[in-house]
Design an enzyme around this catalytic site. Structure first.
Site, mmCIF file in Angstrom:
data_model
loop_
_atom_site.group_PDB
_atom_site.id
_atom_site.type_symbol
_atom_site.label_atom_id
_atom_site.label_comp_id
_atom_site.label_asym_id
_atom_site.label_seq_id
_atom_site.Cartn_x
_atom_site.Cartn_y
_atom_site.Cartn_z
ATOM 1 N N LYS A 188 -18.612 -11.652 -11.356
ATOM 2 C CA LYS A 188 -18.565 -10.827 -10.409
ATOM 3 C C LYS A 188 -19.856 -9.544 -10.530
ATOM 4 O O LYS A 188 -20.441 -10.059 -10.300
ATOM 5 C CB LYS A 188 -17.265 -9.905 -10.016
ATOM 6 C CG LYS A 188 -17.410 -9.032 -8.958
ATOM 7 C CD LYS A 188 -17.752 -9.460 -7.474
ATOM 8 C CE LYS A 188 -17.994 -8.551 -6.620
ATOM 9 N NZ LYS A 188 -18.002 -9.813 -5.087
ATOM 10 N N ASN A 223 -23.321 -9.619 -8.262
ATOM 11 C CA ASN A 223 -23.899 -8.570 -7.049
ATOM 12 C C ASN A 223 -25.386 -7.658 -7.727
ATOM 13 O O ASN A 223 -26.164 -7.774 -6.924
ATOM 14 C CB ASN A 223 -22.920 -7.608 -6.872
ATOM 15 C CG ASN A 223 -21.506 -8.093 -6.097
ATOM 16 O OD1 ASN A 223 -21.992 -8.787 -5.890
ATOM 17 N ND2 ASN A 223 -20.904 -6.746 -5.592
ATOM 18 N N THR A 275 -11.783 1.126 -7.151
ATOM 19 C CA THR A 275 -12.627 1.595 -7.874
ATOM 20 C C THR A 275 -13.731 1.746 -7.921
ATOM 21 O O THR A 275 -14.852 1.607 -8.335
ATOM 22 C CB THR A 275 -12.944 -0.609 -8.684
ATOM 23 O OG1 THR A 275 -14.183 -0.875 -7.924
ATOM 24 C CG2 THR A 275 -11.254 -1.090 -9.344
ATOM 25 N N CYS A 284 -21.369 -1.716 -1.906
ATOM 26 C CA CYS A 284 -20.400 -2.711 -2.930
ATOM 27 C C CYS A 284 -21.634 -2.313 -4.166
ATOM 28 O O CYS A 284 -22.013 -2.533 -5.114
ATOM 29 C CB CYS A 284 -20.451 -4.136 -2.885
ATOM 30 S SG CYS A 284 -18.512 -4.415 -1.888
ATOM 31 N N GLU A 328 -19.308 -7.770 4.039
ATOM 32 C CA GLU A 328 -18.302 -7.550 4.831
ATOM 33 C C GLU A 328 -19.413 -8.524 6.027
ATOM 34 O O GLU A 328 -20.199 -8.285 6.205
ATOM 35 C CB GLU A 328 -18.608 -5.190 5.281
ATOM 36 C CG GLU A 328 -17.571 -5.395 4.203
ATOM 37 C CD GLU A 328 -17.754 -3.893 4.088
ATOM 38 O OE1 GLU A 328 -18.180 -3.054 5.088
ATOM 39 O OE2 GLU A 328 -17.495 -3.754 3.334
ATOM 40 N N LYS A 350 -25.115 -2.506 7.307
ATOM 41 C CA LYS A 350 -25.938 -3.932 7.870
ATOM 42 C C LYS A 350 -25.675 -4.302 9.112
ATOM 43 O O LYS A 350 -24.352 -3.671 9.796
ATOM 44 C CB LYS A 350 -25.481 -5.211 6.916
ATOM 45 C CG LYS A 350 -24.150 -5.328 6.438
ATOM 46 C CD LYS A 350 -24.057 -6.315 5.654
ATOM 47 C CE LYS A 350 -22.859 -7.075 5.643
ATOM 48 N NZ LYS A 350 -21.919 -8.041 4.925
ATOM 49 N N ASP A 397 0.490 -1.392 -0.081
ATOM 50 C CA ASP A 397 -0.082 -0.094 0.232
ATOM 51 C C ASP A 397 0.647 1.090 -0.083
ATOM 52 O O ASP A 397 1.982 1.081 0.121
ATOM 53 C CB ASP A 397 -0.835 -0.020 1.892
ATOM 54 C CG ASP A 397 -1.941 0.554 0.833
ATOM 55 O OD1 ASP A 397 -3.294 0.201 0.776
ATOM 56 O OD2 ASP A 397 -1.951 2.005 0.641
ATOM 57 N N PHE A 401 -16.109 -12.685 -3.322
ATOM 58 C CA PHE A 401 -17.414 -12.345 -3.102
ATOM 59 C C PHE A 401 -17.641 -12.632 -1.543
ATOM 60 O O PHE A 401 -18.822 -13.329 -1.279
ATOM 61 C CB PHE A 401 -17.987 -14.364 -3.460
ATOM 62 C CG PHE A 401 -18.073 -14.207 -5.629
ATOM 63 C CD1 PHE A 401 -18.793 -13.703 -5.970
ATOM 64 C CD2 PHE A 401 -16.920 -15.195 -5.716
ATOM 65 C CE1 PHE A 401 -18.510 -13.667 -7.476
ATOM 66 C CE2 PHE A 401 -17.239 -15.538 -7.222
ATOM 67 C CZ PHE A 401 -17.807 -14.384 -7.854
HETATM 68 C C1 UGA Z 1 -21.734 -7.769 -0.845
HETATM 69 C C2 UGA Z 1 -22.046 -9.256 -2.037
HETATM 70 O O1 UGA Z 1 -22.983 -10.126 -0.641
HETATM 71 C C3 UGA Z 1 -20.726 -10.299 -1.721
HETATM 72 O O2 UGA Z 1 -20.758 -11.405 -2.023
HETATM 73 C C4 UGA Z 1 -19.761 -9.429 -2.552
HETATM 74 O O3 UGA Z 1 -18.626 -10.138 -2.105
HETATM 75 C C5 UGA Z 1 -19.440 -7.713 -2.120
HETATM 76 O O4 UGA Z 1 -21.243 -6.940 -2.039
HETATM 77 C C6 UGA Z 1 -18.310 -7.220 -2.800
HETATM 78 O O5 UGA Z 1 -18.423 -7.177 -4.037
HETATM 79 O O6 UGA Z 1 -17.421 -7.139 -1.733
HETATM 80 P P1 UGA Z 1 -21.838 -6.804 1.060
HETATM 81 O O7 UGA Z 1 -22.142 -5.727 0.359
HETATM 82 O O8 UGA Z 1 -20.798 -7.055 2.031
HETATM 83 O O9 UGA Z 1 -21.414 -7.524 0.524
HETATM 84 O O10 UGA Z 1 -22.904 -6.877 1.668
HETATM 85 P P2 UGA Z 1 -24.477 -7.403 1.938
HETATM 86 O O11 UGA Z 1 -24.250 -8.890 3.216
HETATM 87 O O12 UGA Z 1 -24.306 -8.531 0.146
HETATM 88 O O13 UGA Z 1 -25.614 -7.201 2.291
HETATM 89 C C7 UGA Z 1 -26.143 -6.119 1.227
HETATM 90 C C8 UGA Z 1 -27.086 -5.025 1.384
HETATM 91 O O14 UGA Z 1 -28.595 -5.604 1.164
HETATM 92 C C9 UGA Z 1 -27.531 -4.349 2.913
HETATM 93 O O15 UGA Z 1 -27.685 -3.142 3.510
HETATM 94 C C10 UGA Z 1 -28.247 -5.236 3.434
HETATM 95 O O16 UGA Z 1 -29.115 -5.008 4.830
HETATM 96 C C11 UGA Z 1 -29.314 -5.606 2.623
HETATM 97 N N1 UGA Z 1 -29.669 -6.128 2.208
HETATM 98 C C12 UGA Z 1 -29.200 -7.787 2.242
HETATM 99 C C13 UGA Z 1 -31.142 -6.551 2.445
HETATM 100 O O17 UGA Z 1 -32.148 -5.791 2.140
HETATM 101 N N2 UGA Z 1 -32.045 -7.954 2.548
HETATM 102 C C14 UGA Z 1 -31.436 -8.989 2.246
HETATM 103 O O18 UGA Z 1 -31.853 -9.939 2.601
HETATM 104 C C15 UGA Z 1 -29.978 -9.235 1.885
#
Ligand code: UGA
Length: 471
Positions: free
Chosen positions: A222, A226, A85, A278, A153, A338, A30, A150
C-alpha cells in the site's frame, strides 16, 4: 458472512456498503453519534458516485450502523479496521486510533476471528495489533491480516468493486481463506453477472486477481503503491518544467513515453502537484517508516520537493502573466484536490489560493461540489461564485486549479465577455493552446508553450525563478 467495519470514514463507509452489495451482513461501527444518526436517516456524508444507491439498497438490512463495538465484534467473523491514521507533527502515521480499536476488540473476541487492517498503516502495524489484542485479555483465537484498499475518491465504489487487484496479506492459511471467501463474488466473477451489479467502468479487468502475501508485504504494497504513483506525478511535473524551458510540449512527451507498455499512460498528467488526504500523508509516513528501518529514502524527499515547487512555479506563471499581484482580481475554477470530489484536504487549489491571497489578490472561486468544505478552510477570504462564469466576471485572469470535467466544456465565447482581460492560466492542461488562442485568449498551461491571438509567446513559456514567499 457477518462483517464488522470499524470507522465510517471514506474507506470504512465505502467498504461497508460494497461488502453489503457482495451479499455480506455488515455492521459499520463509529463512535460519532451525529454521524451515525445522519447515516441512519439515510444521509450520505461524502460526494461519491453510486454510494447513495448502495446505502439506499442495503441500509437497515444488510448494512447497519452502530456505536457498539463489542457487540459488532462478537457477532462478526471478520473485523475490518478502517479508522483514521492522521500524520503526527513529525510526519509519522498516528496509530493511536488503531491501537484503541485493537484494545476495544480484544475483550469481544469469543471465537476464531480475523482482524483486518483496511486503513493505510506502516509495516509492522499488524504485529502491534496482534500484541495489543493479546495484552488485553483476548478469549478466542484470532489472526491479524492486512487488506489494503486502493480506491480513489470520486470513483471509490467502482474502484472497490472493479479493482485492478485484491491484496490479501495473511500469515496463516486459515485467515487467507476467510478473506478469499469475503472477496469470492469478485474473484470468481459471480458479482459481475448480477443484473443489479454496479455498472462496469472502462478498463476494468474482470475478474480481478487476488494476490495472497504476508501481512507485512501487504502493508508495504500500500505505501509503495501510493509513493510510486506520487513519484510518477512528480516525474512528469519535472519533465513539464524542462518542456517549458525548451519550448517542448509535455503532452507529446507523455504520449511518447506513455505508449511504452512498461511505463503506461496513466498518472502522467502534469499540473499543480498532487494533493488529497492520501499521497502527501502517505509519502511522509513511508519516509518515516524507511528511516526507522535504517533506510534514508531520499527519492521520496525529492518527490515531495518537486510537488511543492510545482505550486511555486504556478504562482510565478500568474505573476509573469499579470506582472504585479497586489489588488488583482482573479477568477478561480476548482477548489477540490481533484475533479469528482468535494474533498479539499491538502488541495493544491486551496494552497495556491492561500498564497495568492497573501500576495494581495482578490479571489472569486467556483467549484461544482466543494464550496461547503472550502468555506470551512477559507472562511470569508474568498467569494464563492454561483457558476464558472460568475467567478470570471470582471476578473483580470481566470485560473484553472481542479480538473473537473465540466470545466473542460465551458463556453469560452461567454467567458471572454465575462473576463476583464482574456487571460487563462490553466494548472490542469484542460484546453488546447491553439483553440484558446483562436478564441482570443492569452493562454498559459503546464509544460506547453503559452499561446495568444498574436501567436506563441516564447518569453512566457519559462517563467523565471525568483525569490518568492509563495509556495
Ligand atoms: C490515491 C490513490 O490513487 C488510490 O489508489 C489510493 O487508494 C488512495 O490514494 C488512498 O490511499 O486512499 P486519491 O487520493 O483519491 O487516491 O486521488 P488520486 O486520483 O490518486 O489523485 C491524487 C492527486 O494527484 C490529485 O491531487 C490529482 O489531481 C493528482 N494527479 C493525479 C495529478 O496531478 N496527475 C495525475 O496524472 C494523476
Amino acid at each position: 458472512m457477518q462483517i464488522a467495519v470499524i470507522g465510517s470514514g471514506y474507506v470504512g463507509l465505502v467498504a461497508g456498503a460494497c461488502f453489503a452489495d457482495l451479499g455480506h451482513d455488515v455492521i459499520v461501527v463509529d463512535n460519532d453519534q451525529k454521524k451515525l444518526a445522519a447515516l441512519n436517516r439515510g444521509e450520505v456524508p461524502i460526494h461519491e458516485n453510486f454510494l447513495p444507491e448502495l446505502l439506499q439498497r442495503h441500509r437497515g438490512n444488510k448494512l447497519r450502523f452502530s456505536d457498539d463495538l463489542k457487540a459488532a465484534v462478537g457477532a462478526s467473523a471478520a473485523i475490518f479496521v478502517a479508522v483514521g491514521t492522521p500524520p503526527t507533527e513529525q510526519g509519522e502515521a498516528d496509530l493511536s486510533y488503531v491501537e484503541s480499536v485493537a484494545r476495544g476488540i480484544a475483550g469481544a473476541i469469543n471465537a476464531y476471528k480475523i482482524v483486518v487492517e483496511k486503513s493505510t498503516v506502516p509495516v509492522y502495524t499488524s504485529d502491534w495489533v496482534r500484541k495489543i489484542i493479546l495484552r488485553n485479555g483476548v478469549a478466542g483465537e484470532f489472526d491479524v491480516a492486512s487488506n489494503p484498499e486502493f480506491l480513489r475518491e470520486g470513483t471509490a465504489v467502482t474502484d472497490f468493486l472493479y479493482p485492478d487487484r485484491i491484496v490479501v496479506g495473511a500469515d496463516t492459511e486459515r485467515c487467507a481463506s476467510v478473506l478469499r471467501e469475503i472477496y469470492a463474488p469478485l474473484s470468481d466473477g459471480s458479482y459481475y453477472k448480477r443484473p443489479d451489479a454496479i455498472p462496469q467502468p472502462d478498463r476494468a479487468q474482470i475478474p480481478p486477481p487476488l494476490i495472497v502475501t504476508s501481512a507485512k508485504s501487504a502493508e508495504l504494497i500500500k505505501h509503495a503503491s501510493n509513493a510510486y504513483l506520487a513519484m510518477k506525478i512528480s516525474f512528469i511535473n519535472a519533465v513539464a518544467s524542462i518542456c517549458e524551458s525548451v519550448g517542448a510540449n509535455v503532452q507529446q512527451v507523455c504520449q511518447g513515453i506513455g505508449t511504452d507498455t512498461r511505463i503506461g499512460p496513466r498518472f502522467l498528467n502534469p499540473g499543480i502537484g498532487y494533493g488529497g488526504s492520501c499521497f502527501p500523508k502517505d509519502l511522509m509516513a513511508f519516509r518515516s517508516v524507511a528511516r526507522e528501518c535504517g533506510y534514508d529514502f531520499r527519492l521520496l524527499e525529492e518527490v515531495m520537493r518537486i510537488n511543492e515547487e510545482q505550486r511555486a512555479r504556478f504562482i510565478r506563471k500568474v505573476r509573469s502573466a499579470l506582472w504585479t499581484l497586489r489588488g488583482k482580481k482573479l477568477g478561480v475554477l476548482g477548489l477540490a484536490f481533484k475533479g469528482g470530489t468535494d474533498d479539499v484536504r491538502e488541495s493544491p487549489a486551496i494552497l495556491l489560493i492561500q498564497s495568492l491571497l497573501q500576495e494581495g489578490c482578490e479571489i472569486s472561486a467556483y467549484d461544482p461540489a466543494a464550496h461547503e468544505r472550502a468555506r470551512e478552510v477559507l472562511g470569508s477570504s474568498v467569494r464563492l461564485a454561483e457558476s464558472a462564469y460568475d467567478a470570471a466576471r470582471g476578473a483580470d485572469a481566470l485560473l484553472i486549479l481542479t480538473e473537473w470535467e465540466e470545466f473542460a466544456a465551458l463556453d469560452f465565447e461567454r467567458m471572454r465577455v465575462e473576463l476583464k482581460y482574456p487571460i487563462v492560466i490553466d494548472g490542469r492542461n484542460l484546453y488546447d493552446p491553439a483553440v484558446m488562442a483562436a478564441s482570443g485568449f492569452t493562454y498559459y498551461s503546464v509544460g506547453r508553450a503559452a499561446s495568444s491571438p498574436e501567436g506563441v509567446d516564447a518569453a512566457a513559456v519559462a517563467p523565471p525563478a525568483r525569490k518568492s514567499t509563495a509556495q
